[in-house]
Motif scaffolding. Structure first.
Motif, PDB file in Angstrom:
ATOM      1  N   HIS A 245      -1.671  -2.751  12.340  1.00  0.00           N
ATOM      2  CA  HIS A 245      -0.764  -2.778  11.186  1.00  0.00           C
ATOM      3  C   HIS A 245      -0.915  -4.092  10.431  1.00  0.00           C
TER       4      HIS A 245
ATOM      5  N   SER B 162       1.887   4.829   1.412  1.00  0.00           N
ATOM      6  CA  SER B 162       1.830   5.270   2.813  1.00  0.00           C
ATOM      7  C   SER B 162       0.546   6.046   3.093  1.00  0.00           C
ATOM      8  N   ARG B 163       0.044   6.806   2.114  1.00  0.00           N
ATOM      9  CA  ARG B 163      -1.205   7.555   2.295  1.00  0.00           C
ATOM     10  C   ARG B 163      -2.379   6.595   2.508  1.00  0.00           C
ATOM     11  N   THR B 164      -2.377   5.493   1.770  1.00  0.00           N
ATOM     12  CA  THR B 164      -3.435   4.487   1.920  1.00  0.00           C
ATOM     13  C   THR B 164      -3.338   3.814   3.280  1.00  0.00           C
ATOM     14  N   LYS B 165      -2.127   3.474   3.694  1.00  0.00           N
ATOM     15  CA  LYS B 165      -1.936   2.857   5.017  1.00  0.00           C
ATOM     16  C   LYS B 165      -2.431   3.785   6.119  1.00  0.00           C
ATOM     17  N   ASP B 166      -2.098   5.068   5.997  1.00  0.00           N
ATOM     18  CA  ASP B 166      -2.542   6.044   6.999  1.00  0.00           C
ATOM     19  C   ASP B 166      -4.066   6.125   7.031  1.00  0.00           C
ATOM     20  N   PHE B 167      -4.694   6.150   5.863  1.00  0.00           N
ATOM     21  CA  PHE B 167      -6.151   6.222   5.775  1.00  0.00           C
ATOM     22  C   PHE B 167      -6.789   5.000   6.443  1.00  0.00           C
TER      23      PHE B 167
ATOM     24  N   VAL C 188      -4.156  -3.894   8.421  1.00  0.00           N
ATOM     25  CA  VAL C 188      -3.977  -2.990   7.274  1.00  0.00           C
ATOM     26  C   VAL C 188      -3.172  -3.681   6.172  1.00  0.00           C
TER      27      VAL C 188
ATOM     28  N   ARG D 171      -5.419   2.864   8.660  1.00  0.00           N
ATOM     29  CA  ARG D 171      -5.120   2.864  10.101  1.00  0.00           C
ATOM     30  C   ARG D 171      -6.040   3.824  10.840  1.00  0.00           C
ATOM     31  N   ASP D 172      -6.201   5.033  10.301  1.00  0.00           N
ATOM     32  CA  ASP D 172      -7.063   6.030  10.943  1.00  0.00           C
ATOM     33  C   ASP D 172      -8.517   5.567  10.985  1.00  0.00           C
TER      34      ASP D 172
ATOM     35  N   HIS E 293       0.847  -1.185   0.000  1.00  0.00           N
ATOM     36  CA  HIS E 293       0.000   0.000   0.000  1.00  0.00           C
ATOM     37  C   HIS E 293       0.886   1.239   0.000  1.00  0.00           C
TER      38      HIS E 293
END
Length: 67
Positions: free
Chosen positions: A35, A10-15, A38, A17-18, A8
């Motif tokens: 994690h 990093s922007r997708t991972k952050d989305f 995700v 996770r949030d 993924h």
């Protein structure tokens, strides 16, 4: 059971996770558990108006809707 991971951005991972951290049921998981979840998530596309899940249905999948 084999666990399949997906790459993924990093922007997708952050989305993702949030979204999990904002979920009342899942927000109390350990960060390493989040994690792992995700890393195993993958995108699905559905046509607008498709029924994905109905309140009260029993299920074993997690959906995060974007957009």
């Amino acid at each position: 059971t084999n666990i399949v991971s997906f790459d993924h951005h990093s922007r997708t991972k952050d989305f993702l996770r949030d979204a999990i951290l904002n979920n009342d049921f899942m927000k109390n998981l350990e960060l390493d558990q989040i994690h792992s979840i995700v890393d195993c998530m993958y995108p699905l596309e559905h046509q607008e108006g498709s029924l994905i899940i109905r309140e009260g249905d029993v299920g074993d999948l997690v959906y995060i809707m974007e957009g």
